[in-house]
Design a protein around this motif. Structure first.
Motif, PDB file in Angstrom:
ATOM      1  N   GLU A   1      33.836  21.632  81.820  1.00  0.00           N
ATOM      2  CA  GLU A   1      34.308  22.831  82.525  1.00  0.00           C
ATOM      3  C   GLU A   1      34.246  22.636  84.034  1.00  0.00           C
ATOM      4  O   GLU A   1      35.174  23.033  84.767  1.00  0.00           O
ATOM      5  CB  GLU A   1      33.442  24.018  82.100  1.00  0.00           C
ATOM      6  CG  GLU A   1      33.875  25.334  82.746  1.00  0.00           C
ATOM      7  CD  GLU A   1      32.989  26.489  82.327  1.00  0.00           C
ATOM      8  OE1 GLU A   1      33.103  27.563  82.946  1.00  0.00           O
ATOM      9  OE2 GLU A   1      32.188  26.320  81.388  1.00  0.00           O
ATOM     10  N   ALA A   2      33.181  22.007  84.520  1.00  0.00           N
ATOM     11  CA  ALA A   2      33.056  21.766  85.956  1.00  0.00           C
ATOM     12  C   ALA A   2      34.093  20.755  86.448  1.00  0.00           C
ATOM     13  O   ALA A   2      34.657  20.898  87.552  1.00  0.00           O
ATOM     14  CB  ALA A   2      31.655  21.268  86.273  1.00  0.00           C
ATOM     15  N   GLU A   3      34.366  19.735  85.650  1.00  0.00           N
ATOM     16  CA  GLU A   3      35.388  18.745  86.031  1.00  0.00           C
ATOM     17  C   GLU A   3      36.769  19.380  86.078  1.00  0.00           C
ATOM     18  O   GLU A   3      37.582  19.092  86.988  1.00  0.00           O
ATOM     19  CB  GLU A   3      35.362  17.591  85.029  1.00  0.00           C
ATOM     20  CG  GLU A   3      34.119  16.712  85.141  1.00  0.00           C
ATOM     21  CD  GLU A   3      34.017  15.712  84.003  1.00  0.00           C
ATOM     22  OE1 GLU A   3      34.826  15.826  83.052  1.00  0.00           O
ATOM     23  OE2 GLU A   3      33.122  14.842  84.044  1.00  0.00           O
ATOM     24  N   ALA A   4      37.053  20.269  85.121  1.00  0.00           N
ATOM     25  CA  ALA A   4      38.349  20.943  85.115  1.00  0.00           C
ATOM     26  C   ALA A   4      38.482  21.861  86.331  1.00  0.00           C
ATOM     27  O   ALA A   4      39.567  21.952  86.958  1.00  0.00           O
ATOM     28  CB  ALA A   4      38.521  21.735  83.829  1.00  0.00           C
ATOM     29  N   ALA A   5      37.394  22.538  86.684  1.00  0.00           N
ATOM     30  CA  ALA A   5      37.434  23.408  87.854  1.00  0.00           C
ATOM     31  C   ALA A   5      37.677  22.603  89.127  1.00  0.00           C
ATOM     32  O   ALA A   5      38.410  23.054  90.036  1.00  0.00           O
ATOM     33  CB  ALA A   5      36.121  24.188  87.960  1.00  0.00           C
ATOM     34  N   LEU A   6      37.097  21.403  89.228  1.00  0.00           N
ATOM     35  CA  LEU A   6      37.312  20.563  90.406  1.00  0.00           C
ATOM     36  C   LEU A   6      38.761  20.081  90.463  1.00  0.00           C
ATOM     37  O   LEU A   6      39.385  20.056  91.547  1.00  0.00           O
ATOM     38  CB  LEU A   6      36.359  19.381  90.386  1.00  0.00           C
ATOM     39  CG  LEU A   6      36.493  18.399  91.554  1.00  0.00           C
ATOM     40  CD1 LEU A   6      36.250  19.125  92.882  1.00  0.00           C
ATOM     41  CD2 LEU A   6      35.499  17.246  91.403  1.00  0.00           C
ATOM     42  N   SER A   7      39.325  19.704  89.310  1.00  0.00           N
ATOM     43  CA  SER A   7      40.720  19.261  89.279  1.00  0.00           C
ATOM     44  C   SER A   7      41.655  20.391  89.694  1.00  0.00           C
ATOM     45  O   SER A   7      42.638  20.185  90.442  1.00  0.00           O
ATOM     46  CB  SER A   7      41.084  18.763  87.866  1.00  0.00           C
ATOM     47  OG  SER A   7      40.296  17.649  87.522  1.00  0.00           O
ATOM     48  N   GLU A   8      41.349  21.598  89.222  1.00  0.00           N
ATOM     49  CA  GLU A   8      42.163  22.752  89.606  1.00  0.00           C
ATOM     50  C   GLU A   8      42.057  23.008  91.109  1.00  0.00           C
ATOM     51  O   GLU A   8      43.073  23.319  91.775  1.00  0.00           O
ATOM     52  CB  GLU A   8      41.703  23.973  88.819  1.00  0.00           C
ATOM     53  CG  GLU A   8      42.521  25.230  89.115  1.00  0.00           C
ATOM     54  CD  GLU A   8      42.023  26.420  88.315  1.00  0.00           C
ATOM     55  OE1 GLU A   8      42.578  27.519  88.527  1.00  0.00           O
ATOM     56  OE2 GLU A   8      41.109  26.253  87.499  1.00  0.00           O
ATOM     57  N   ALA A   9      40.846  22.875  91.654  1.00  0.00           N
ATOM     58  CA  ALA A   9      40.670  23.079  93.085  1.00  0.00           C
ATOM     59  C   ALA A   9      41.398  22.007  93.882  1.00  0.00           C
ATOM     60  O   ALA A   9      41.983  22.275  94.955  1.00  0.00           O
ATOM     61  CB  ALA A   9      39.162  23.067  93.421  1.00  0.00           C
ATOM     62  N   ASP A  10      41.401  20.767  93.398  1.00  0.00           N
ATOM     63  CA  ASP A  10      42.147  19.679  94.080  1.00  0.00           C
ATOM     64  C   ASP A  10      43.648  19.968  94.104  1.00  0.00           C
ATOM     65  O   ASP A  10      44.331  19.764  95.134  1.00  0.00           O
ATOM     66  CB  ASP A  10      41.887  18.340  93.371  1.00  0.00           C
ATOM     67  CG  ASP A  10      40.510  17.778  93.699  1.00  0.00           C
ATOM     68  OD1 ASP A  10      39.954  18.154  94.757  1.00  0.00           O
ATOM     69  OD2 ASP A  10      39.978  16.975  92.906  1.00  0.00           O
ATOM     70  N   ALA A  11      44.157  20.440  92.977  1.00  0.00           N
ATOM     71  CA  ALA A  11      45.600  20.737  92.905  1.00  0.00           C
ATOM     72  C   ALA A  11      45.944  21.881  93.853  1.00  0.00           C
ATOM     73  O   ALA A  11      46.972  21.843  94.568  1.00  0.00           O
ATOM     74  CB  ALA A  11      45.991  21.090  91.471  1.00  0.00           C
ATOM     75  N   GLY A  12      45.117  22.909  93.876  1.00  0.00           N
ATOM     76  CA  GLY A  12      45.380  24.021  94.779  1.00  0.00           C
ATOM     77  C   GLY A  12      45.292  23.602  96.236  1.00  0.00           C
ATOM     78  O   GLY A  12      46.088  24.079  97.075  1.00  0.00           O
ATOM     79  N   LEU A  13      44.343  22.733  96.566  1.00  0.00           N
ATOM     80  CA  LEU A  13      44.216  22.259  97.945  1.00  0.00           C
ATOM     81  C   LEU A  13      45.438  21.424  98.339  1.00  0.00           C
ATOM     82  O   LEU A  13      45.952  21.546  99.472  1.00  0.00           O
ATOM     83  CB  LEU A  13      42.937  21.444  98.089  1.00  0.00           C
ATOM     84  CG  LEU A  13      42.706  20.797  99.456  1.00  0.00           C
ATOM     85  CD1 LEU A  13      42.619  21.877 100.548  1.00  0.00           C
ATOM     86  CD2 LEU A  13      41.425  19.956  99.447  1.00  0.00           C
ATOM     87  N   LYS A  14      45.900  20.581  97.419  1.00  0.00           N
ATOM     88  CA  LYS A  14      47.071  19.740  97.708  1.00  0.00           C
ATOM     89  C   LYS A  14      48.310  20.591  97.985  1.00  0.00           C
ATOM     90  O   LYS A  14      49.076  20.325  98.940  1.00  0.00           O
ATOM     91  CB  LYS A  14      47.308  18.810  96.516  1.00  0.00           C
ATOM     92  CG  LYS A  14      48.420  17.809  96.730  1.00  0.00           C
ATOM     93  CD  LYS A  14      48.535  16.887  95.526  1.00  0.00           C
ATOM     94  CE  LYS A  14      49.647  15.867  95.755  1.00  0.00           C
ATOM     95  NZ  LYS A  14      49.785  14.956  94.586  1.00  0.00           N
ATOM     96  N   TYR A  15      48.498  21.634  97.175  1.00  0.00           N
ATOM     97  CA  TYR A  15      49.654  22.517  97.373  1.00  0.00           C
ATOM     98  C   TYR A  15      49.539  23.277  98.698  1.00  0.00           C
ATOM     99  O   TYR A  15      50.515  23.423  99.443  1.00  0.00           O
ATOM    100  CB  TYR A  15      49.758  23.491  96.207  1.00  0.00           C
ATOM    101  CG  TYR A  15      50.824  24.534  96.402  1.00  0.00           C
ATOM    102  CD1 TYR A  15      52.176  24.244  96.171  1.00  0.00           C
ATOM    103  CD2 TYR A  15      50.483  25.828  96.854  1.00  0.00           C
ATOM    104  CE1 TYR A  15      53.144  25.217  96.388  1.00  0.00           C
ATOM    105  CE2 TYR A  15      51.445  26.791  97.056  1.00  0.00           C
ATOM    106  CZ  TYR A  15      52.779  26.482  96.818  1.00  0.00           C
ATOM    107  OH  TYR A  15      53.743  27.429  97.040  1.00  0.00           O
TER     108      TYR A  15
END
Length: 350
Positions: A124-138
């Motif tokens: 769950e924590a890894e998925a949250a980090l991936s989601e945060a990375d995608a949002g930061l990139k956008y």
């Protein structure tokens, strides 16, 4: 006819017999004059009160509440520690349940810290980090795209400011997600473990306190004996300041008399002295006993006989008399105790 004279041996035997008879008579006379007669008579009298084998115990409430139930009646036998009454304890019971739940929660928190994160939490924590990375990139691409448009005046400055705010928020969310994942991967810090253990100890102490208060709703007899009196009934309120007496218990397996010897007679009192007890309530009957304890301190008179000549300003010495098992008297009965002493007199000569 000529008689033969007695031989010297016979004369000697006859003389010895006479001397022996004379000495025996004198010895008997001397023994008769020195023999004494020993008898017992009353040497002192003292008013007293019948008590149980152990002092009467007043059983009191330890908390404020309403009596919910009585477990015993008067004249019932009780054992040490037996519950004699129950105070309404619904509130105290709820507090115990709450404290137990709090303790279980604190234990679970400590176990989670000590055992580390589960695989599901890591994923769950890894998925949250991936989601945060995608949002930061956008958010970064959107901000970079609007910068030249704002310089040429094609896009308003407000749109650029909004893009910058979205970029900053995305960076913050990415930082939090990364820290969360790192914490789960590295485990808890020592100070986190200490804090969790302290919270567990506090919860355990709160549970012990709740149980102690709950236990006080059960009024117990501290001694074995007989319920002599119930002073309250179901539904009545009791308190612990001052303590409300709920019942009186005493050990009736053996009875005593607490007698008060006048100061002029204390020299006639000795341990194990024979005592005779009488009461106006039992005319013609005498109850036997022995002195088992003599106080070492004079005190004021407590037992009042109500007789016209009774002095109330005199000093007395308290004495305990153990009555024989055959004595069956009610506790609190006023009695008179007669102490016996030896009277020695010379036996008259014959």
């Amino acid at each position: 006819m000529k008689l033969d004279r007695p031989s010297p041996a016979i004369l000697l035997l006859v003389g010895l017999a006479a001397v022996s008879s004379t000495m025996s008579g004198r010895a008997e006379q001397a023994l008769s004059s020195s023999t004494k007669l020993v008898s017992q008579h009353r040497v002192a009298a003292a008013p007293g009160v019948v008590e149980p084998n152990s002092k009467e115990r007043e059983i009191s409430a330890q908390i404020v509440g309403v009596i919910k139930e009585f477990k015993v009646d008067e004249n019932d036998e009780v054992t040490a520690g037996q519950v004699i009454a129950v105070i309404d304890n619904a509130e105290q019971s709820a507090r115990v349940a709450s404290a137990q739940a709090q303790l279980a929660l604190r234990q679970a928190e400590l176990d989670r810290i000590l055992h580390g994160a589960r695989a599901e939490e890591l994923r769950e924590a890894e998925a949250a980090l991936s989601e945060a990375d995608a949002g930061l990139k956008y958010a970064r691409r959107d901000y970079e795209r609007r910068q030249p448009l704002a310089k040429r005046g094609v896009s308003p400055q407000a749109m650029l400011d909004q893009a910058k705010a979205n970029l900053d928020a995305s960076e913050a969310r990415r930082t939090v997600a990364a820290q969360r994942l790192a914490q789960l991967q590295t485990g808890a810090r020592s100070e986190d473990v200490d804090a969790a253990r302290a919270r567990l100890r506090l919860a355990d102490a709160e549970l012990a306190s709740a149980k102690a208060i709950f236990d006080k709703t059960f009024i117990r007899s501290p001694v074995a004996g007989t319920v002599l009196r119930r002073t309250h009934e179901v539904g009545e309120t009791v308190t612990n300041v001052p303590p409300t007496t709920v019942a009186i218990v005493g050990d009736l397996r053996g009875l005593k008399v607490r007698a008060e010897v006048d100061e002029t007679d204390i020299g006639k009192v000795t341990p194990d002295q024979r005592v005779e007890v009488v009461s106006d309530a039992y005319p013609g009957r005498k109850f036997q006993g022995r002195v088992s304890w003599v106080s070492s301190r004079m005190g004021s008179k407590i037992v009042q006989t109500g007789r016209p000549g009774d002095r109330i300003d005199t000093k007395v010495l308290q004495v305990l008399v153990d009555l024989d098992d055959e004595a069956k008297l009610p506790v609190g009965l006023r009695v008179d105790a007669y102490l016996f002493g030896e009277l020695v007199a010379a036996k008259p000569s014959r």
